[in-house]
Design a protein around this motif. Structure first.
Motif, PDB file in Angstrom:
ATOM      1  N   ARG A   1       4.979  12.331  -1.603  1.00  5.64           N
ATOM      2  CA  ARG A   1       4.094  11.561  -1.257  1.00  5.64           C
ATOM      3  C   ARG A   1       3.316  11.152  -2.738  1.00  5.64           C
ATOM      4  NH1 ARG A   1       6.462  12.180   3.080  1.00  5.64           N
ATOM      5  NH2 ARG A   1       5.756  12.080   5.077  1.00  5.64           N
ATOM      6  N   PRO A   2       4.146  10.938  -3.701  1.00  3.18           N
ATOM      7  CA  PRO A   2       3.252  11.096  -5.080  1.00  3.18           C
ATOM      8  C   PRO A   2       2.076  10.283  -5.073  1.00  3.18           C
ATOM      9  CG  PRO A   2       5.402   9.893  -5.216  1.00  3.18           C
ATOM     10  CD  PRO A   2       5.235  10.487  -3.671  1.00  3.18           C
ATOM     11  N   MET A   3       1.792   8.919  -4.620  1.00  2.90           N
ATOM     12  CA  MET A   3       1.050   8.051  -4.732  1.00  2.90           C
ATOM     13  C   MET A   3      -0.187   8.707  -3.960  1.00  2.90           C
ATOM     14  SD  MET A   3       1.338   5.401  -6.660  1.00  2.90           S
ATOM     15  CE  MET A   3       0.204   4.109  -6.109  1.00  2.90           C
ATOM     16  N   LEU A   4      -0.232   9.545  -3.178  1.00  2.00           N
ATOM     17  CA  LEU A   4      -1.444  10.140  -2.461  1.00  2.00           C
ATOM     18  C   LEU A   4      -2.073  10.897  -3.664  1.00  2.00           C
ATOM     19  CD1 LEU A   4       0.112  11.344   0.902  1.00  2.00           C
ATOM     20  CD2 LEU A   4      -1.038   9.005   0.062  1.00  2.00           C
TER      21      LEU A   4
ATOM     22  N   PHE B   1      -3.953   4.562  -7.766  1.00  2.00           N
ATOM     23  CA  PHE B   1      -3.486   3.990  -6.584  1.00  2.00           C
ATOM     24  C   PHE B   1      -4.120   2.662  -6.143  1.00  2.00           C
ATOM     25  CE2 PHE B   1      -2.121   5.310  -1.912  1.00  2.00           C
ATOM     26  CZ  PHE B   1      -1.513   4.151  -1.751  1.00  2.00           C
ATOM     27  N   PRO B   2      -3.720   1.366  -6.576  1.00  2.00           N
ATOM     28  CA  PRO B   2      -4.535   0.258  -6.315  1.00  2.00           C
ATOM     29  C   PRO B   2      -5.229  -0.185  -5.232  1.00  2.00           C
ATOM     30  CG  PRO B   2      -2.238  -0.145  -7.599  1.00  2.00           C
ATOM     31  CD  PRO B   2      -2.291   1.378  -7.098  1.00  2.00           C
ATOM     32  N   ALA B   3      -4.340   0.156  -4.010  1.00  2.00           N
ATOM     33  CA  ALA B   3      -5.208  -0.140  -2.636  1.00  2.00           C
ATOM     34  C   ALA B   3      -6.325   0.714  -2.221  1.00  2.00           C
ATOM     35  CB  ALA B   3      -4.091   0.022  -1.622  1.00  2.00           C
TER      36      ALA B   3
ATOM     37  N   SER C   1       4.086   7.049   3.980  1.00  2.00           N
ATOM     38  CA  SER C   1       3.062   6.776   3.122  1.00  2.00           C
ATOM     39  C   SER C   1       3.297   7.414   1.706  1.00  2.00           C
ATOM     40  CB  SER C   1       1.697   7.099   3.713  1.00  2.00           C
ATOM     41  OG  SER C   1       1.709   8.606   3.652  1.00  2.00           O
ATOM     42  N   GLY C   2       2.526   7.000   0.805  1.00  2.00           N
ATOM     43  CA  GLY C   2       2.377   7.501  -0.618  1.00  2.00           C
ATOM     44  C   GLY C   2       3.603   7.174  -1.172  1.00  2.00           C
ATOM     45  N   LEU C   3       4.311   6.125  -1.264  1.00  2.00           N
ATOM     46  CA  LEU C   3       5.347   6.031  -2.049  1.00  2.00           C
ATOM     47  C   LEU C   3       4.914   5.083  -3.257  1.00  2.00           C
ATOM     48  CD1 LEU C   3       7.949   5.087   0.842  1.00  2.00           C
ATOM     49  CD2 LEU C   3       7.624   7.146  -0.441  1.00  2.00           C
ATOM     50  N   PHE C   4       5.825   5.532  -4.291  1.00  2.00           N
ATOM     51  CA  PHE C   4       5.816   4.462  -5.556  1.00  2.00           C
ATOM     52  C   PHE C   4       6.477   3.316  -5.216  1.00  2.00           C
ATOM     53  CE2 PHE C   4       5.904   8.537  -8.205  1.00  2.00           C
ATOM     54  CZ  PHE C   4       4.436   8.344  -8.658  1.00  2.00           C
TER      55      PHE C   4
ATOM     56  N   TYR D   1       2.624   2.361   2.388  1.00  2.00           N
ATOM     57  CA  TYR D   1       2.622   3.006   3.804  1.00  2.00           C
ATOM     58  C   TYR D   1       3.096   2.019   4.733  1.00  2.00           C
ATOM     59  CZ  TYR D   1      -2.044   1.227   4.807  1.00  2.00           C
ATOM     60  OH  TYR D   1      -3.276   0.494   5.076  1.00  2.00           O
TER      61      TYR D   1
ATOM     62  N   HIS E   1       2.943  -2.111  -5.025  1.00  2.00           N
ATOM     63  CA  HIS E   1       1.676  -1.874  -5.005  1.00  2.00           C
ATOM     64  C   HIS E   1       0.960  -3.086  -5.551  1.00  2.00           C
ATOM     65  CE1 HIS E   1       1.426   2.033  -3.418  1.00  2.00           C
ATOM     66  NE2 HIS E   1       2.470   2.030  -3.916  1.00  2.00           N
TER      67      HIS E   1
ATOM     68  N   GLU F   1       1.081  -1.080  -0.132  1.00  2.00           N
ATOM     69  CA  GLU F   1       0.199   0.080   0.079  1.00  2.00           C
ATOM     70  C   GLU F   1       0.937   1.115  -0.016  1.00  2.00           C
ATOM     71  OE1 GLU F   1      -0.188  -2.160   2.455  1.00  2.00           O
ATOM     72  OE2 GLU F   1      -1.775  -3.313   1.887  1.00  2.00           O
TER      73      GLU F   1
ATOM     74  N   TYR G   1      -3.941  10.462   4.396  1.00  2.18           N
ATOM     75  CA  TYR G   1      -2.342  10.110   4.854  1.00  2.18           C
ATOM     76  C   TYR G   1      -1.892   8.699   4.262  1.00  2.18           C
ATOM     77  CZ  TYR G   1       2.202  10.591   6.878  1.00  2.18           C
ATOM     78  OH  TYR G   1       3.530  10.588   7.167  1.00  2.18           O
ATOM     79  N   GLN G   2      -2.806   7.838   4.267  1.00  2.00           N
ATOM     80  CA  GLN G   2      -2.327   6.467   3.984  1.00  2.00           C
ATOM     81  C   GLN G   2      -2.458   6.080   2.270  1.00  2.00           C
ATOM     82  OE1 GLN G   2      -4.443   4.287   7.081  1.00  2.00           O
ATOM     83  NE2 GLN G   2      -2.392   3.759   8.063  1.00  2.00           N
TER      84      GLN G   2
END
Lengths: 188, 472
Positions: free
Chosen positions: B218-221, B226-228, A124-127, A82, A151, A80, B72-73
């Motif tokens: 935090r690029p995925m945010l 974003f799969p999850a 969190s939020g990492l590629f 995170y 992911h 995920e 945040y997650q």
């Protein structure tokens, strides 16, 4: 010194004298650790060949100075992006920082956070990728921890998304049908 | 990471608000003359109070603290997904009308399941209800402790204990009437406070700075693929639906609202609630721009607010989240106590209990529930979201037994029981093998398949007149 060169005992002796971490060793402990005894030129404790191997090991892969607390994580692979990093909170260390980097040498994409007084950190939020973490303070650094971010596949995500959309549609349809049957005075 | 409030100031706020709520609860409780007054506020709550209590109860610590955590997650979809919890309130609107007409003298959701499906389904449903109720109660108690700790540095266990004592105090003294009245005031505080916090975040950090920091760190945010978080979207919607459809918190309100009020109140409350998690979740995106050290994801909301606004902001956030916590904790205490009193005490232990005996038992149950919640909260075992979504596997399995049971006479009692069991088990399996963000989804799908298949095979026929004619 170029990588791969074999240092001689005098060179190591010089390193010991120049190193700020080691220079005050005699004051910190009355008896030096074993690996330092072995490094003393002409030490009778170990044969010369073993001494050479140890010298080589020390020169090529110097052990980190574990002054900062040991770093741990709740997982090594995150699906995920995170995860939580944790460590034992030192009594008082205002210089304690957490470093993140894209390589084990901590040279690329380095980020740093002050973590004095804390005992964990949530990232969190990492590629997708491998991320390296360590704690550092004025006395040295902790172990390096690597977290792999992998992911879920988009195919898997789409499957769950579609399942959710279908279930939601069925639910709305059921409520509409139920209401309609009540208006008609018929219980399905 | 210095706390924005001094411990003494935090204690003063806690004591002032605690005294106000408990005093108000006592004052309102003096009007309670019967069991119906105490448990269901006289069954005649008007539209304004009904809407406010539905909205305030759904604005919980899970909105004000878990929405930032999920942002945040899981990023923007985490924020939007959380706001889809409003769908549960909106879809409950027609159910509330149906419930009131089917069971005009009902007390709990357990009454309906028992009369509609029999004792086996009723007991399974009670297990699900209590698992959920305790999960939610513990998450609320934990949120209280986390809030106080994040903003003032006061020990988690002390903050959690004080908030529990206050909520147990006024719920005990005033019953549902106090719960609904305090909810109304708490709604006003929450809406004004959340809007003020979001405005101050934008004003202090700036949209551009916030956006560029998230993109960089935090690029995925901000990634819409974003799969999850894609997996989470409908999971949260169905979780919210399951929570509301099965929980006695919402059923007891459907019974308590006046004739024709429930449907409108839930519809309006749903639409008013929708933007709140987006506003609350949004502030978590400021964490990278501020370079904040976030120890636990569920602390990100208070930490951002405290960082930006200092002591004044700290007081504001403290009051808002305390109100949100109290508005849900009191409702849950009252509704769970009703369920324990009506379905366990009167249903299993003392079937011949009088209303007066039930009212006394209900008060002891509230006290016991408070003590039990305190014990479970004491060791802070997990994060808020993980705890909350664990219960998703249970509640989503109850969606179809409720919906089909309310509208369709051919729904099988055995199908309802098996649907709840199979849904819960496989939902839990998904929780542990995939992640918290799919538990409700899997549970709901399995429950649907089971109940439809068994109902088709058994071809049962239920007479809804039995519900309307029954005495509870």
């Amino acid at each position: 010194m170029s990588p791969g060169a074999i240092p001689d005992a005098n060179y190591l002796s010089a390193i010991r004298q120049d190193s700020p971490e080691d220079s005050d060793l005699p004051e910190k402990c009355s008896r030096p650790p074993l690996h330092l005894i072995c490094l003393l030129p002409g030490s009778p404790v170990v044969p010369a060949s073993l001494l050479t191997l140890l010298v080589l090991f020390l020169a090529l892969d110097p052990a980190p100075v574990l002054a900062a607390p040991a770093l741990e994580s709740n997982l090594s692979v995150s699906n995920e992006g995170y995860f939580v990093l944790s460590w034992e909170q030192p009594v008082s260390d205002s210089s304690l920082r957490l470093q993140q980097a894209g390589d084990p040498g901590f040279t690329t994409d380095v980020e740093e956070w002050p973590v004095s007084g804390a005992s964990q950190f949530t990232q969190s939020g990492l590629f997708n990728g491998d991320y390296y973490f360590r704690l550092i303070d004025n006395d040295g650094s902790s172990n390096t921890l690597v977290i792999q971010v992998r992911h879920h596949s988009l195919a898997r995500a789409s499957l769950f998304f579609s399942l959710g959309a279908v279930l939601f549609s069925i639910l709305v349809l059921t409520l509409l049908l139920g209401r309609r049957s009540l208006q008609r005075g018929v219980d399905g | 990471m210095n706390p924005v409030l001094s411990p003494s100031l935090a204690f003063v706020i806690l004591i002032i608000f605690g005294l106000i709520w408990v005093g108000f609860g006592y004052w309102l409780g003096r009007r309670n003359k019967s069991l119906s007054d105490y448990m269901l506020a006289g069954r005649n709550v008007g539209l304004a109070l009904a809407t406010a209590t539905a909205m305030a109860t759904w604005v919980t610590s899970n909105t004000t603290m878990t929405a930032p955590q999920l942002t945040y997650q899981l990023g923007v979809w985490g924020m939007v997904g959380y706001s889809l919890g409003a769908v549960g309130l909106i879809l409950f609107s027609p159910l509330a009308t149906r419930i009131k007409s089917l069971l005009p003298q009902g007390y709990t959701s357990g009454d309906f399941i028992r009369l509609r499906y029999g004792k086996l389904a009723w007991r399974i449903f009670l297990v699900i209800s209590f698992c959920y109720a305790f999960g939610w109660l513990v998450s609320l108690g934990m949120a209280g402790g986390i809030l106080v700790n994040a903003l003032s540095g006061i020990d988690y266990r002390i903050g959690m204990s004080v908030i529990l004592i206050v909520c147990v105090g006024y719920t005990l003294l005033g019953g549902l009437r106090a719960v609904i009245a305090t909810d109304f005031i708490q709604t006003l505080i929450i809406v004004a406070g959340v809007a003020a916090v979001a405005w101050l975040v934008i004003d202090n950090v700036g949209i551009e700075s916030l956006h560029s920091s998230v993109i960089e760190r935090r690029p995925m945010l901000l990634n819409l693929l974003f799969p999850a978080s894609i997996m989470f979207l409908f999971n949260n919607l169905l979780f919210g639906v399951g929570e509301i459809f099965h929980s006695n918190v919402w059923w007891s309100r459907a019974f308590a609202f006046g004739e024709g009020i429930g449907g409108k109140a839930y519809l309006i409350a749903g639409f008013m609630w929708l933007p709140i998690p987006i506003v609350a979740g949004f502030i978590a995106l400021a964490a990278p721009a501020l370079g904040l050290t976030v120890p636990a994801a569920d602390m990100v909301g208070p930490l951002v607010a405290g960082e930006i606004m200092g002591a004044t902001g700290g007081i504001l956030v403290f009051v808002v989240i305390f109100s949100a916590l109290a508005s849900s904790l009191d409702s849950l205490l009252a509704a769970t106590a009703d369920l324990l009193t009506q379905d366990i005490y009167r249903g299993h232990i003392n079937p011949s209990a009088t209303d007066a005996q039930c009212q006394i038992a209900g008060k002891w149950v509230i006290l016991g529930l408070g003590a039990f919640t305190w014990l479970l909260c004491f060791p802070r075992i997990t994060t808020l979201a993980s705890l909350l979504y664990f219960t998703g596997a249970f509640v989503a399995s109850a969606i179809w037994p409720i919906v089909f049971g309310l509208y369709f006479r051919r729904t099988s009692a055995l199908g309802a029981s098996l649907g709840m069991i199979a849904g819960s088990c496989l939902g839990l399996l998904a929780y542990f093998t995939i992640g918290f963000y799919v538990a409700a989804l899997v549970s709901c799908a399995v429950s649907l398949l089971t109940i439809v298949t068994v109902s088709a095979l058994r071809n049962e026929d239920f007479d809804f007149q039995l519900l309307e004619n029954s005495r509870h």
